[in-house]
Every structure is written in C-alpha cells, then in structure tokens.
Design a protein around this motif. Sequence first.
Motif, PDB file in Angstrom:
ATOM      1  N   LEU A  31      17.363  92.118  34.691  1.00 18.17           N
ATOM      2  CA  LEU A  31      17.655  93.308  35.411  1.00 18.17           C
ATOM      3  C   LEU A  31      16.817  93.979  36.743  1.00 18.17           C
ATOM      4  CD1 LEU A  31      20.197  94.565  33.467  1.00 18.17           C
ATOM      5  CD2 LEU A  31      20.719  92.591  35.366  1.00 18.17           C
ATOM      6  N   LYS A  33      15.465  96.164  39.681  1.00 16.57           N
ATOM      7  CA  LYS A  33      16.500  97.141  40.157  1.00 16.57           C
ATOM      8  C   LYS A  33      17.431  96.124  41.435  1.00 16.57           C
ATOM      9  CE  LYS A  33      15.346 101.604  38.709  1.00 16.57           C
ATOM     10  NZ  LYS A  33      16.041 102.472  39.022  1.00 16.57           N
ATOM     11  N   TYR A  95      19.688  91.228  30.970  1.00 15.80           N
ATOM     12  CA  TYR A  95      21.064  91.160  30.877  1.00 15.80           C
ATOM     13  C   TYR A  95      20.859  89.576  29.368  1.00 15.80           C
ATOM     14  CZ  TYR A  95      25.925  92.139  30.415  1.00 15.80           C
ATOM     15  OH  TYR A  95      27.724  92.975  30.394  1.00 15.80           O
ATOM     16  N   VAL A 143      21.679  94.771  27.175  1.00 14.64           N
ATOM     17  CA  VAL A 143      21.032  94.663  27.736  1.00 14.64           C
ATOM     18  C   VAL A 143      20.185  95.188  26.757  1.00 14.64           C
ATOM     19  CG1 VAL A 143      20.169  96.366  29.659  1.00 14.64           C
ATOM     20  CG2 VAL A 143      22.779  95.052  29.606  1.00 14.64           C
TER      21      VAL A 143
ATOM     22  N   LEU B 678      19.969 106.548  40.667  1.00 17.23           N
ATOM     23  CA  LEU B 678      19.407 105.064  40.333  1.00 17.23           C
ATOM     24  C   LEU B 678      18.526 104.384  40.289  1.00 17.23           C
ATOM     25  CD1 LEU B 678      21.187 102.847  40.342  1.00 17.23           C
ATOM     26  CD2 LEU B 678      20.419 102.150  42.858  1.00 17.23           C
ATOM     27  N   ASN B 681      16.219 105.990  37.096  1.00 14.98           N
ATOM     28  CA  ASN B 681      17.220 104.389  35.959  1.00 14.98           C
ATOM     29  C   ASN B 681      18.210 105.045  35.219  1.00 14.98           C
ATOM     30  OD1 ASN B 681      15.574 101.959  35.828  1.00 14.98           O
ATOM     31  ND2 ASN B 681      14.260 103.057  35.399  1.00 14.98           N
ATOM     32  N   TYR B 683      21.990 104.475  35.215  1.00 11.81           N
ATOM     33  CA  TYR B 683      22.726 104.179  36.445  1.00 11.81           C
ATOM     34  C   TYR B 683      23.886 104.792  35.924  1.00 11.81           C
ATOM     35  CZ  TYR B 683      19.698 100.387  36.783  1.00 11.81           C
ATOM     36  OH  TYR B 683      18.081  99.887  37.560  1.00 11.81           O
ATOM     37  N   TYR B 713      24.666  96.900  35.207  1.00 17.13           N
ATOM     38  CA  TYR B 713      23.135  97.220  34.381  1.00 17.13           C
ATOM     39  C   TYR B 713      23.495  98.007  33.115  1.00 17.13           C
ATOM     40  CZ  TYR B 713      20.137  95.756  38.201  1.00 17.13           C
ATOM     41  OH  TYR B 713      19.625  94.644  38.796  1.00 17.13           O
ATOM     42  N   LEU B 714      25.137  98.422  33.296  1.00 18.25           N
ATOM     43  CA  LEU B 714      25.100  99.835  31.707  1.00 18.25           C
ATOM     44  C   LEU B 714      25.866  98.663  31.052  1.00 18.25           C
ATOM     45  CD1 LEU B 714      27.125 102.516  33.693  1.00 18.25           C
ATOM     46  CD2 LEU B 714      25.026 103.081  31.901  1.00 18.25           C
TER      47      LEU B 714
END
Lengths: 429, 782
Positions: A31, A33, A95, A143, B678, B681, B683, B713-714
């Motif tokens: 992950l 950005k 992830y 994650v 974002l 970081n 999210y 992303y979470l």
Amino acid sequence: MQVKGQSSGVDRMDVNQAKQEHLLALKVMRLTKPTLFTNMPVTCEDRDLPGDSFLRLMKDDPSTVKGAETLILGEMLTLPQNFGNIFLGETFSSYISVHNDSSQVVKDILVKADLQTSSQRLNLSASNSAVSELKPECCIDDVIHHEVKEIGTHILVCAVSYTTQTGEKLYFRKFFKFQVLKPLDVKTKFYNAESDLSSVTDEVFLEAQIQNITTSPMFMEKVSLEPSMMYNVTELNSVASGDESESTFGKMSYLQPLDTRQYLYCLKPKPEFAEKAGVIKGVTVIGKLDIVWKTNLGERGRLQTSQLQRMAPGYGDVRLSLEFIPDTVNLEEPFDITCKITNCSERTMDLVLEMCNTRSVHWCGVSGRQLGKLSPSASLSIPLKLLSSVQGLQSISGLRLTDTFLKRTYEYDDIAQVCVVCPYTSPES
Amino acid sequence: MDSSEGPAQRPVTLEIDGADETLEASVPPQTDPTEASFQEESIDLDAEAFASPQDYSTHTESLIDRLNDQMMESVMISDSPNSEEEDVVPIDSLLGQSEGEEVLESKTPDGDTEERKDDDAAEPEETTEPLLEEEIEEEKIAQAENKREIVPPDDSNPEAPKAPEMALEMNTDASPKEEPVPVCTIFSQAVPSKAQSLIPDGFQPTLVKSPSFTISSADTPNKLIPQVCQPSPSLSKFFTDNCVVNPASDFFDSFTTSTSFISISNPNAEPPKTAATPESPPQEAVPTSTYFAPVAAKPQVSPVEPVNKLQAVFSSGDDPFASALITSELDKRYDAWLPSDDTRKVLISVATQQISPVQIDREQLAMPGLKFDNLQCGNDLKQESKQKRNLCDLQGDAVKDLMQRFLGDQAAMKRQVLSANSVEQDFLGLKRLISSKNWRAAVDLTGRLLTAHGQGYGKSGQPSGHTTDSLQLWFVRLALLVKLNLFQNAELELEPFGNLDHPNLYYEYYPAVYPGRRGSMVPFSMRVLHAELPQYLQKPQETLDRLHRIKSVCQKILSNLQEGLAEDGSMINLTQDNRPASIQLWRSRLSRVMYSMANCLLMMKDYVLAVETYLSITEYEPEQSVQLLSGIGRIFLQIGDIRTAEKYFQDVEKACQSKGKTPDEDTSVLMNRAFVYLSQNNYADAHVCFSSVLKLDPKNPVANNNAAVCLLYLGRLKESLGQLESLVHQDPALYLHESVLFNLTTMYELESSRSTQKKQALLEAAACREGDSFNIQCLKLA
C-alpha cells in the motif's frame, strides 16, 4: 505493483505429483499512497467540426475536474500500480488478505507476517491470535506497517496455517522479497571559525549537502541538526525579513531527483564547555542531522545521520586568539588589540613575548616581555599597541612566544586583519 | 515437498526439516501449529540462511544466492514501472513462487540435479520477469494468430467472391449492424500490402472523379462499371485515378454553413472542380447510412453539374448568401491570426496578384497526406497485413479481441460497435462516431474523407488544396489520435504541416475560392493540439516553445483589439458588438494556452512555474478559481508539502464563503479536506469527508471511488470492493471509467485467485457500452 502471492493453487507436475491445493489463498499488496488520476484534455471550439462533442465527452468523464476540465490533475484516486521503490526511512505498508477460495468452512486460521532483514526478523502482524473460522468467499484482512530501518534485501514472510473440516492441519508460506534503497546522499563539511573574534572563536560551521537520489521529487519537511550536549546550534537556512523568515531555498521546499541542497548550521560550544580548557581537543561529537521528507500525497520518510564527528583543529601547545581588535584604524595612528594566550599543553609554561615588526605593522612597547608562568588550561589576556604604516587591509603578524622551560618558540602570523585608512581623505574629515 | 529426493541427498543442514514437511502440507511438523513453533522454526531456517551463507559455500552456489534467485521469482514485488505487464505475471510467478518455497524450505543445495533444472527455468531475477512477460506476449500473439486462423472461414473469403456481396449491400441498403462484416473485409484484404490503398477508394468508385474524367465531362456509366462488374476493383485503377480527385467535397456537408459550398480540390494544381452539392446534408436522405447510398443519390446532382458553373459561382463572387457569410464578422474573429513575416509577404503578393499561387515554391507549402491506414478494421485483417502496418498498435476493436480470447467467439459476436462503414460518410457520421466513443472508427472515417479530398495515403508532399473542411478533418483526426494515445501517428501526420504557418494554410492564398476572406484556415484548437503533442513524446520543451508562440500571438491580437484595431492590426473598424465579443474570444483562447502551458509544466514536474501559471489563469477565468486553487493545493500534496497545500485550500474555503456557502456544504472544500487527511495517513477521516461529499452529491463518482479507496487502506477490502462493484453495475455510464475499473480489478486481484472471472464480467459490461476507444488495459486481463 501488487505483491501477490498465491497459494499453491496451481497443480504442478512435481516430483511428488500434484501438490495438494490449498483452500486458502494469500494475497499481498503493497500500500503505497494512491495517486491522483491525470487526464488528457483535448479541446475544440464551438465552431470546430466536433462542435460540443469533445467538451461533452470531457464533461461526462468522471475523472475530469468539473468546471475546469482542462486541468490535467484530477481528483480521482487510483490504487498503486506497481510495487515502486521503497527507501530507507519510509514506512512499508502492505495489505495482507487471506481468502477462502474453497467451498468449505476453514477453522483455526493463523496468519503471520514476518519481515526478514539481513540482521533481524520482525513480526509485523497486528494480532497473533488465530481466527476461529473462515467461511467460503470470506477474507481475513490485515494491514501491516513497518518503518524500514535497514538497506538491502528484505523478505516478507507470510505464513498461514489452518485446519480443514476434516481436521487436517495445513500450512503454507509465501515469500516476498524487496530491496530497500537509499533515498538521500548526505555529505558534510566542517568549517572552523578560528580567526573570528572574541570568545566566538570556537564556533563551528557545518555545511551539509543533501542530495535526493530517488526518482521522485521530495519535499524536505525538516532538516535540522540535533547538536550534541556540548553545542548550541543556529540554523542559517532562512533569511529573516520582518516577521516572516524566508527559506534560502525559495518558496518551494522540494528537491527534484538528483538535486542537491546545502544546509548550513552554526554551532557554538556551550559556555560551560567553552570555558573548560578554552579549547575542545581531538575528536568531538557535533550532533546528528534529522531529516524528514515527504513525497506523493504525504508518503513520509525520516532519517537520521550517524553522529557527526569533527576533529578539532590542533592548537599546539599555546593558543593565541584575539579578544579585541578594531576593524578599521587610521594610518600611522596607534591602536589597541587584546590577545588571549591559552596554555593548551599538559604542563606549566614560562612565556616570553616578542614582537617583530613587519613591513606594514609596527608594534609599540617592549619586545621580549616576560609573561610569567602559565599553568595548563590557564589563559591570560594581554593588551598590545601597534600601528600601521601602510594603507589598506593589513595582516597582523610577528608575535612570537617562547617557552623558556623547553626553549621552544611559537610563531603567530596572520592573526587577524585590520583595514587601515588615511584619516585625511576620509569623508568625514 | 521433496520428500522423495530429500532424505538421501540432503546435507546435514537440516534444522529445518520442520519447514520442509509443512510444505508438504499434510501434517505440520509439530503437532500444534502454534505460532511459537512457526516462529522458531522459521527463525532457524532463515537466520541460518542469512546469517551464515558461508556455511554452505562449499556447494556450487551459496545458499543465499540461490535463495535469492529462487525467491525473486516467487516475489511479485518488482519495480517494473509497467503496470499492465506486471499484472500479467501472477500466474507464472505462482509457479516460480512455489519453487521458491520448495527451495527455501527444503534447503537441499545438493539436490542439484533437480534444482538445477528449476534454476534454469527460473533464471536470475532480473531476467525472469521480462522473460515471463515476453512469453506471455508470445502467447498472445499465438492466440491472436489462432484467432485469425479461425475467423477467416467465417466471413473473409478471397476478394473476388466478396464483390457481389458488396454490390448486394449497396442495393439492399443493408442495415449498419450487419455491415462491418463483409464490406470491411474486402477492403482490408484488398488493401493489405499497400497501405496506400485506402479503403474509401475501393468504396466509392462512383464518387471518384479522376481529373481526366471530370474535365472530359463525367461519364457515369464508367463509374458504375468498376463497382458492379469488376469483382475486385482493380486497385491500380483507383489509385491512378484518385490522385487529383476530390470527392470528399460531396461529403463535406459542412458544419459551418458558410463553407459548405466552397470545398475545392486543388486550386493550385487544377482549376477548382468541386462537385459542390448545395443540397441538404446527405444523412437526412440516407437513413441507413451506408457509404453507398449518398453516392447513389448524388451522382445525379454533382458529377453532371459542370465544373464551370462552380467556378462561375466563385469567380463572380456575388452569390449574396455565400459572400455574406464569407465575410462575416464571426469568421474574421475566429480565423484571425498573425502569420510570420515571410508568410505575410507571400500572402500579400498573392492578394495583390503579383504572383499566382502556382509559382510559389513547394517548399513553402503544407502538403499533408495520410500516413497510415485504418485503425478499426484490424479485426478483419489478416495477420500479415497487420504486421505490415508498422505504426503503433493499430489494432481494431480491442474489446472484441479480448472478448474472443476470454469469452469465446460467440460472446464476441454480440459486441456491436459503430464502424466507419456504419455511419453517414460525412461530418454527422463523424460526430456520431466521436460521441459514441468509437474514435478508431472516427479516425478511419476522417481518413476516407481526406482521401476523397486528395490528401489520402501517400499524398504527403504532393500539392493539394486546403479548405476549411479539410483542415477541420485533419484537426479531428489528429485530436482523436491523441485521445487514443497514438502520439507517434499524430506526429507523423502533423509533420507536413510544419509549424502551421505555410501560406497555403491561409484564406488569402485562395482569393478565388474565398474572396475577401482573411485569416488562418487552421483552427485555433489545432494549433493548441499541435503544440501539445510533443510533450506526450517526451519533448515537453518543444511544447512550451510552441505554446509561447501561440500565446504571444494571442496577446498581440488582444492588444490590437484594445487599441481599437482589428484582430490582425489592420485599421478595419469593428462594430460595437464585435469588439467585446472578439476580446472575450481571444482572452478565452489565451487562457486555454495558459492551461496547456501549466499542464505541460506540471508534467515536467516544474511545480514552481506550473503553480504560477495556474494562478495566473485565475485572472482570466475567475469562475474557475475554486477548481484551480484546489488543483494547486493538490499539486502541493503531490509534492508532499501539506502545509502549503492547506494554505491554498483555505483560499478555496474563503472563495466559497464569499459565494455564500458554508464550507461544510461545499463539495470541493470537503474534498480538499479529505485529501489533507489522506496525506496525513488519516484514512478514517478522509473516508468520513468523502462520505459527507456523497451526502451532498450522492452521484459524485470521484467521492464514491475515493471513499472506496480509503476503505481499502483501512483494511476493509470487501466493503471497498462491494461499494465499487455496485457503483459500476448501477451506473455504468459514470463508473465504467478506466480509473475506477483499474481500482476494481486491482482489488479483485487482491481478493481472490479467481479474479479473472470477475474481470471478464467487467469486460462484458464494458462491451455493451463502450466504443472502440475503450482502454482495455485497465481491466488487466491481458
């Protein structure tokens, strides 16, 4: 891009026949950005052949900025398209998804993610407890984050163990290797402000050249020098103008790939250390640079240099420095200076001061004066008088100290410079 | 895994056999697969491997090297910049992967006999990936070849048998749907080797008026013969014939009425002999929109019409309708341009009849011609001919190809897109292709129309006349090529136009045809396009140079206008209404150029200048300042400078407040906040912001997509996937966009090993809606 591993879902004609197919699939994706989608505007005017169709196409395109379709930088986020590079000091985020590909419920699933570096092995999993069951088409998601602290090969080791409905215990692992690269090249250089006046003499200037050796622009959020306990530091990287101080690097504080930037710091020994012996000898620890940068959408990196060390300039046994000197003097008029003489050796000295005239500088007073005994680390101040017979920038030279105990003579030339002017032609007279 | 070979050959290094067995998967080494046991075991293994490779150095290669080599394979992580190709890798790398595991865990450096083979197969890391890709490419080709082999029997027969069909079609007015099949094949097959032979030539024998035959009065029978009797139209005939022909004029039912009459062929080479057809646009007469219908209709009007008549119209120049339009203020405003000094001199001498255009050195003229043939009918082309067309990927409908590969011929047959054949052979048909996103077909159609105009394949370097319409066609063609990312093709075809300043690109050059009309025939948008093109070919500096040239002309024209002069600096008086309108037009053009400059600078990553330029655009386009300021903020976020970004976002909030909105109600403010979160970081809060945008504007595709990205992303893959998936299915018009599809397919890949089926579903969805310009790469199926 995607770091994908897949369980042995593929039958291989192996020595030991087809391997058993695993019920679970493990997928890994780094992950980084997300990026902003850029579109490519092609426009025409109403009277052109396509009429409004180009404009309509652009308006219908969800990735354009509504109202300003010609702007290429859109707002649509896209997921990372490749693994990219990872640099020392950045955070490796990934992830990890374990998906039940089968049609049966799987039990006691334990997913473990370890990062193997050349020196250590770290456990990155958020939880180390087993998931009791996983239904078909369901996922276990994790994650992981890890701030990368080593250069070189890293291997992400993901291990999955689980129990099938029949009670069979299965286990597989996946390996994902990546290289951690160096983001910055840092070079430092020290300048000693020795010939400066007054007690400032022990100032040290540090020039740090920081080069961006990545392939993307880098915003330098912070480059600071954390001094060691002996020093106070002043950053010299901004110019104060009124209330606001402006960076010497201009408005935009980012570094293009391969750009180098020079930071300058001034270090002063704290009084308690400066007084001690008046000198700092040998190798001293100056401090370390703390660098924080950001790249795409706030991807953050942080590095510290190792302790910067400096070899203090050798002053020999006796150090002569100036405590006072005028910057401008009149021609052929005597002026005063104050010298400070410090015994830097380990023994007591008995000093005699001699003053030798040079072509331009003439000393006043008696040469060969006894200064008396000077114990180690002790210093004394001596006022001296001299005049210059030549105009211009003149160098003060010609002082000689002789230690009568060892019969050793120390010569001091080019101690400082004064500007000698003719008073009669100066504007104010 | 290697249990069979293992025990005997294995060196003594086996603290690891635990791992070994586990891989065999049936029984974990320790009965309790607790993490502790894993950890221990793996630590042993790896620690050994890494810490003391020298232990094994006695073996042919150090274990660690070998490990690395093997691992490489197993690792999908790579720096390959090319995402599409990356995506190809998974399956193969899978194989490699399991090898990696085996080696690592079994640690049988001695099992060389076997492993060597593996090694050979695997090879060192650097090379493997490319290799994999290459292999896949080959596969692709092979598949493509298979397809080709399969397809022909269906519908592509040798040319001869085709012809009747074609004739048939003509007569029966076959519906556009069935059309692509046979008609296209004829031509594409007839054409293959000679790219010269542009399809339209074959098609429109009727329209082709060879110079000889227009001059020696049209003989219609002659035209019909090749078409009907000659089974495969002799190419040579058409080619020899068409060189000076300008049938395009028939089709040019122009979009600007003013020019609909004045399609001329080659004013400098021949007397103007256009078939001017001042009839209503053909498409009205031709419901089925085949290429032939208008042809059938027109010959009665146009070819018979003596050329002289036309000339008379022009020379007399007192057709009140035409001249009124020609000299219209609007034209003047839009066409205004400042030629270079040299060009100006030539134009003046033409205008004052000091020299006739014929005498002008060819070097000074723009003589364009097509450089490649069709894009869309690639489907029906044979493989060889495809290879001969060396330019870029002129594949036909890529979506269909992909469907054939993954869903079979049957499904692919269902795919219906408009082709160049299935629309009116005129501007309206062209517009239809453009708005239905069949840009490849549209490019083909422009090719036909240009060929008809005498600027077809191979005509580059040969003198030909320009008209308003022909240049518009060029503009559309080039614009579409750029939209299709076929930049090299566009560059090649733009090359004869030089810097768009040749005398024959100005109306003054054709006093007979465009009496009294002045200014540039090249549309302004084409100048911008011409300037923008080099940046896509890694020549951004060239782009900036060209844009600056355009900008300075715009500024000069604006200052002329402000000084009370006409656009070109002449003393002609503009009416009260016209001056502000003209100023407005040129200001908007100036801001368009500034946009291009800023965009180019942004691509060059010259953020300082880009931001400055975007800021200066706000002066010209104050109503876009919110978008521009937000955009600048995003630039700063991209660089990583969050603080400065926030400053610009605050300006946006102020601007919103001044409009009377509270910040919380404004989507752009909320969107900006989300981007800041974002970048920090955060999210979770970013997701909240995107969601609140959706409360205000539930259909906002950007917020929907971005919210889904945040969810990933979470760690909420399923939710994210579910959200995007339902969006795509509920509102395909908005969400079948390459960025969304790319995100979706990426998540499919992350989710399960069965992503291919899901991607195929997307392909089907896209196939129903999208034209031939759909970018299939975002599906990551290849």
